[in-house]
Write an enzyme that holds these catalytic residues in place. Structure first.
Site, short mmCIF file in Angstrom:
data_model
loop_
_atom_site.label_atom_id
_atom_site.label_comp_id
_atom_site.label_asym_id
_atom_site.label_seq_id
_atom_site.Cartn_x
_atom_site.Cartn_y
_atom_site.Cartn_z
N TYR A 1 -12.48 -5.74 6.91
CA TYR A 1 -12.74 -7.05 7.52
C TYR A 1 -12.43 -7.06 9.00
O TYR A 1 -13.14 -7.66 9.79
CB TYR A 1 -11.91 -8.14 6.80
N GLU B 1 -8.01 -3.07 -3.86
CA GLU B 1 -7.00 -3.30 -2.83
C GLU B 1 -5.56 -3.33 -3.34
O GLU B 1 -4.89 -4.37 -3.30
CB GLU B 1 -7.30 -4.62 -2.11
N GLU C 1 -16.63 -4.14 0.22
CA GLU C 1 -16.48 -5.51 0.74
C GLU C 1 -16.53 -5.49 2.25
O GLU C 1 -15.87 -4.67 2.89
CB GLU C 1 -15.14 -6.15 0.35
N ARG D 1 -21.30 -5.99 -7.49
CA ARG D 1 -19.92 -5.60 -7.84
C ARG D 1 -19.18 -6.83 -8.32
O ARG D 1 -19.07 -7.81 -7.58
CB ARG D 1 -19.24 -5.00 -6.60
N ASN E 1 -13.01 -1.50 1.74
CA ASN E 1 -13.08 -2.91 2.13
C ASN E 1 -12.60 -3.02 3.57
O ASN E 1 -11.49 -2.56 3.89
CB ASN E 1 -12.19 -3.79 1.24
N HIS F 1 -8.96 -6.86 -10.27
CA HIS F 1 -9.03 -7.59 -9.00
C HIS F 1 -7.99 -8.71 -9.07
O HIS F 1 -8.32 -9.89 -8.99
CB HIS F 1 -10.45 -8.10 -8.75
#
Ligand code: FCB
Length: 467
Positions: free
Chosen positions: A295, A163, A373, A77, A293, A120
């Site tokens: 985290y 995002e 991600e 990606r 995504n 992005h």
């Protein structure tokens, strides 16, 4: 579940973004993005770092693709730099487009599926007023259509935005990302225009791509818990952050409406004024997958009577608060282990997130989830050969892979995982100080050295995760 491997055809890849790795900031006619400009603001980026050279991927692309092949990745990606393919928001650049065309050819020649992200965060600086300008959404659609025309014969997977929470609330209200504004109402306006860009972009892509092409969006999610589940205030704080971080985006996309409670939380910030007839129909155009995504999760507390959090200083610069309309909410530590970003490590949050998304949004829409991600920054210490035995990152990845596997066992339709990131790279406001790569980059020599985590990922791809 312990002996079950990932489903047949599960995609394993890595992710990067143009501004974070390409460098060659003034080649191929590329013009400034808002991040080039932001890097020049004193104190905006740690150590005054910028994207001029980054990982020099623009010049080392064949070497980087060969490395992915050696690691056995099935997919990659990457994002396209809008100001490289359409410098100064003027004519499209054939030289800029050619770079991505060569990258796609190189990937396909190595049996690696290209996954394109169109936006992005590196908006051409020449676009007046950035995402505050509604017309930027239409410019995005023009750019998306052109890229679809150029690459659609070879690229089957398209991500409109990465995002949008970060490129709106964190950038226009939180001040932490380009363009570094600190206005809550600007955050809301930018967020609506980004969602509109997504919807217009879906239509633009579909008008030129083959019918079987897959078009989606990547959102970042925060799995929010009340610090004290028995406290009504903490539960309210969690509802609010879930609203601004997650449902502000998922609801218009999947349900064609902003959530009513979030509209109430943001009352007076001008969201209603931004919405024009037809916008929500565009934003909720059917998509083919959702990119996730993840985290970390958070625990929150606070009382609504608290004065809004004071603007913080960071690197000598003023910061705002990205939690628009809910500035009183505070994030608290649960004492969990943390990464070098100070983000709590909470793999079970990923399982919960995937199960929730499947149940509430993507399952009913009949579309799959991809983790676009996940990864961590760690304080890597290289040996004299540049090798990093990053067992902390290996553990982080293993635990998150297990969480994905568990979500799949519980019915979530998850079809792939992209580790963030292939290379150490420019980590936005942190510059080169935070390393997320499974491959180390020596910023003096630009040499790439796979870390233990890269070897671990390779072995999971070829042999599975085991029990
Ligand atoms: C995400 C961004 C990505 C990277 C990781 C650590 O928010 O999409 O570019 O910086 O965080």
């Amino acid at each position: 579940m312990t002996t079950t491997q990932f489903p047949e055809g599960f995609l394993w890849g890595s992710a990067t973004a143009a501004f974070q790795i390409e460098g060659a900031a003034h080649e191929s006619g590329r013009s400034d993005s808002i991040w080039d400009v932001f890097c020049r603001v004193p104190g905006a980026v740690a150590n005054g770092d910028d994207g001029e050279v980054a990982c020099d991927h623009y010049h080392r692309m064949p070497e980087d693709v060969a490395l992915m092949h050696e690691l056995g990745l099935n997919a990659y990606r990457f994002s396209i730099s809008w100001p490289r393919v359409r410098p100064d928001d003027a004519a499209f650049s054939s030289e800029g487009i050619d770079f991505y065309s060569r990258l796609v050819d190189e990937l396909l020649a190595h049996d690696i599926q290209p996954w394109v992200t169109l936006y992005h965060w590196d908006l051409p600086a020449a676009i007046p007023d950035g995402w505050l300008n509604r017309d930027t959404a239409h410019r995005f659609a023009e750019y998306a259509q052109r890229m679809g025309e150029e690459l659609g014969d070879r690229v089957a997977h398209w991500i409109t935005l990465n995002e949008p929470w970060c490129s709106s609330f964190l950038s226009y209200a939180g001040g932490e990302h380009a363009p570094g504004h600190t206005s809550a109402s600007e955050g809301v306006r930018a967020a609506h225009h980004l969602l509109l860009a997504h919807g217009l972009g879906v239509d633009a892509l579909r008008s030129v791509l083959p019918a079987e092409a897959q078009v989606g969006i990547t959102l970042n999610f925060n799995v929010v818990d009340p610090a004290d589940p028995s406290s009504p205030t903490d539960r309210e704080a969690a509802r609010r952050i879930d609203g601004t971080s997650n449902r502000f985006f998922t609801d218009p996309i999947f349900r064609g409406a902003y959530p009513e409670d979030v509209m109430r939380d943001m009352a007076g910030l001008g969201l209603e004024d931004c919405i024009q007839p037809g916008d929500l129909a565009l934003i909720s155009r059917p998509i083919d997958f959702l990119g996730v995504n993840y985290y970390n999760g958070s625990a929150v507390t606070g009382t609504p009577d608290d004065a809004p959090a004071p603007q913080q200083e960071a690197n000598g610069r003023r910061r705002g608060n990205p939690n628009v309309g809910s500035e009183w909410v505070q994030f608290v530590s649960r004492g969990l282990p943390r990464t070098a970003m100070e983000w709590e490590i909470q793999p079970d949050g990923l399982r919960r997130l995937l199960e929730r998304l499947h149940t509430e949004y993507t399952g009913p829409a009949g579309i799959p989830l991809y983790i676009t991600e996940n990864g961590c920054a760690m304080d890597d210490v290289p040996d004299e050969d540049g090798f990093v035995d990053d067992q902390g990152r290996v553990g982080y990845l293993r635990d998150h892979f297990l969480a994905v596997r568990e979500a799949i066992a519980h019915g979530a339709d998850v079809r792939g995982y992209f580790v963030w990131s292939l290379l150490d790279n420019f980590e936005w406001a942190w510059g080169y100080a935070k390393r997320f790569g499974i491959v180390r980059v020596d910023y003096d020599t630009l040499q790439r050295t796979p870390k233990a985590s890269a070897r671990f990922l390779s072995s999971v791809i070829s042999k599975g995760l085991g029990d």
